[in-house]
Design a protein around this motif. Structure first.
Motif, short mmCIF file in Angstrom:
data_model
loop_
_atom_site.label_atom_id
_atom_site.label_comp_id
_atom_site.label_asym_id
_atom_site.label_seq_id
_atom_site.Cartn_x
_atom_site.Cartn_y
_atom_site.Cartn_z
N THR A 87 -14.41 36.33 -4.98
CA THR A 87 -14.58 35.25 -5.36
C THR A 87 -15.68 34.86 -5.04
OG1 THR A 87 -12.37 35.28 -7.14
CG2 THR A 87 -13.46 32.92 -6.44
N LEU A 88 -15.95 34.87 -4.08
CA LEU A 88 -16.53 33.86 -2.86
C LEU A 88 -17.74 34.82 -2.67
CD1 LEU A 88 -14.63 32.74 0.12
CD2 LEU A 88 -15.47 31.13 -1.35
N ILE A 89 -18.05 35.81 -2.98
CA ILE A 89 -18.93 36.79 -2.88
C ILE A 89 -19.97 36.01 -4.44
CG2 ILE A 89 -20.08 39.07 -3.08
CD1 ILE A 89 -17.44 40.13 -0.77
N ASN A 90 -19.17 36.23 -5.35
CA ASN A 90 -20.06 35.90 -6.51
C ASN A 90 -20.10 35.70 -7.09
OD1 ASN A 90 -20.26 39.37 -6.97
ND2 ASN A 90 -18.16 39.50 -7.18
N GLY A 91 -19.61 34.06 -6.16
CA GLY A 91 -19.58 32.61 -6.88
C GLY A 91 -18.70 32.33 -8.15
N LEU A 92 -17.62 33.16 -8.42
CA LEU A 92 -17.13 32.36 -9.33
C LEU A 92 -16.14 31.78 -9.07
CD1 LEU A 92 -15.89 36.76 -9.27
CD2 LEU A 92 -17.15 34.97 -10.75
N ASP A 93 -15.48 31.16 -10.12
CA ASP A 93 -14.70 30.00 -10.12
C ASP A 93 -13.29 29.82 -10.02
OD1 ASP A 93 -12.62 27.97 -10.65
OD2 ASP A 93 -13.50 28.23 -13.76
N LEU A 94 -13.29 29.50 -8.69
CA LEU A 94 -11.88 29.46 -7.92
C LEU A 94 -10.94 28.53 -8.49
CD1 LEU A 94 -13.47 27.71 -4.54
CD2 LEU A 94 -12.94 30.23 -4.53
N LYS A 95 -10.36 27.81 -9.75
CA LYS A 95 -9.35 28.03 -10.34
C LYS A 95 -8.70 28.93 -10.65
CE LYS A 95 -10.90 23.87 -12.79
NZ LYS A 95 -12.44 23.47 -12.60
N PRO A 96 -8.62 30.38 -10.15
CA PRO A 96 -7.68 31.57 -10.56
C PRO A 96 -7.60 31.87 -9.08
CG PRO A 96 -9.32 32.29 -11.62
CD PRO A 96 -9.77 30.95 -11.24
N ILE A 97 -8.35 31.26 -8.07
CA ILE A 97 -7.27 31.70 -6.74
C ILE A 97 -6.27 30.53 -6.76
CG2 ILE A 97 -8.33 31.35 -4.55
CD1 ILE A 97 -8.88 34.28 -6.19
N GLY A 98 -6.66 28.91 -6.64
CA GLY A 98 -5.77 28.70 -6.76
C GLY A 98 -4.01 28.87 -7.69
N ASN A 99 -4.42 29.37 -9.21
CA ASN A 99 -3.15 29.44 -9.38
C ASN A 99 -2.77 31.21 -8.97
OD1 ASN A 99 -3.77 28.39 -11.62
ND2 ASN A 99 -4.92 29.58 -12.93
N LEU A 100 -2.98 31.61 -8.12
CA LEU A 100 -2.22 32.51 -7.19
C LEU A 100 -1.78 31.78 -5.94
CD1 LEU A 100 -2.41 35.70 -6.59
CD2 LEU A 100 -4.80 35.85 -5.97
N ALA A 101 -2.92 31.60 -5.38
CA ALA A 101 -2.36 30.46 -4.09
C ALA A 101 -0.83 30.10 -4.31
CB ALA A 101 -2.84 29.64 -3.49
N ILE A 102 -0.36 29.55 -6.13
CA ILE A 102 0.65 29.25 -5.66
C ILE A 102 1.86 30.10 -5.60
CG2 ILE A 102 2.23 27.94 -7.30
CD1 ILE A 102 -0.78 26.33 -8.84
N ALA A 103 1.86 30.94 -6.42
CA ALA A 103 3.01 32.26 -5.98
C ALA A 103 2.68 32.76 -4.90
CB ALA A 103 2.22 33.42 -6.98
N VAL A 104 1.36 32.47 -3.99
CA VAL A 104 1.57 33.37 -2.54
C VAL A 104 2.45 31.96 -1.14
CG1 VAL A 104 -0.02 33.78 -0.48
CG2 VAL A 104 -0.85 34.94 -2.58
N ALA A 105 2.12 30.67 -1.99
CA ALA A 105 2.75 29.97 -1.59
C ALA A 105 4.39 30.29 -2.00
CB ALA A 105 2.34 28.78 -1.40
N ILE A 106 4.67 30.39 -2.49
CA ILE A 106 5.87 30.35 -3.19
C ILE A 106 7.64 31.35 -2.62
CG2 ILE A 106 7.79 29.89 -4.63
CD1 ILE A 106 5.60 27.61 -5.93
#
Length: 174
Positions: A87-106
């Motif tokens: 995502t960072l390399i390609n300058g993509l939207d970070l919102k899907p990363i935020g969604n992924l982070a919720i599962a990785v948090a819990i």
């Protein structure tokens, strides 16, 4: 030293760089120059790849009752770092990363019993909960980037680099 040491080091350095980027340290390139976030992305992608390889090594080398759960939790972070790096390399939207982070948090909280007897590893699960929920909060504009930067730099030092240092000194993680 066990493969987990490699995971702690490479993940810790990736989280450190991401934290500094959110703090604004080295995050902005000169006009018309290279984007420093792409470099952060490449290091983060490398962490994802290395973590994935180390998860496979753990499955092969560790007894299954330890190796499979440990490789499972490492795979959470491998997947997250891999996706964030791309995502960072390609300058993509970070919102899907935020969604992924919720599962990785819990979900890793279900490893609480696996880390029974280690107050530090159990506390790391709590710090990761806060860190990954903070990622989600920042990607959705609910938490300022600088606050996430503080959370990530502390997370890097406490949850990744301190355990690596303990193992490098021949100590066990308490």
């Amino acid at each position: 030293m066990p493969p987990i040491t490699v995971i702690f080091v490479v993940s810790g350095l990736a989280v450190w760089l991401n934290g500094l980027a959110f703090l604004g340290i080295g995050a902005k390139g000169a006009d018309y120059g290279p984007n420093p976030l792409k470099t952060v992305g490449w290091v983060t992608l490398l962490a994802g790849i290395v973590d994935g390889i180390q998860a496979a090594v753990i499955i092969v080398k560790a007894p299954s009752e330890v190796g499979i759960p440990l490789a499972g939790i490492v795979t959470f972070y491998s997947t997250f770092f891999f996706a964030l790096g791309i995502t960072l390399i390609n300058g993509l939207d970070l919102k899907p990363i935020g969604n992924l982070a919720i599962a990785v948090a819990i979900v890793p909280l279900f490893w609480w019993k696996f880390f029974d007897g280690s107050w530090m590893l159990q506390s790391i699960l709590v710090v990761w909960l806060v860190a990954f929920l903070s990622v989600a909060g920042t990607t959705y504009g609910k938490l300022p980037g600088k606050a996430l930067g503080v959370v990530l730099t502390i997370t890097s030092l406490y949850t990744f680099l301190a355990p690596a240092a303990l193992l490098a000194l021949g100590k066990t993680i308490p």
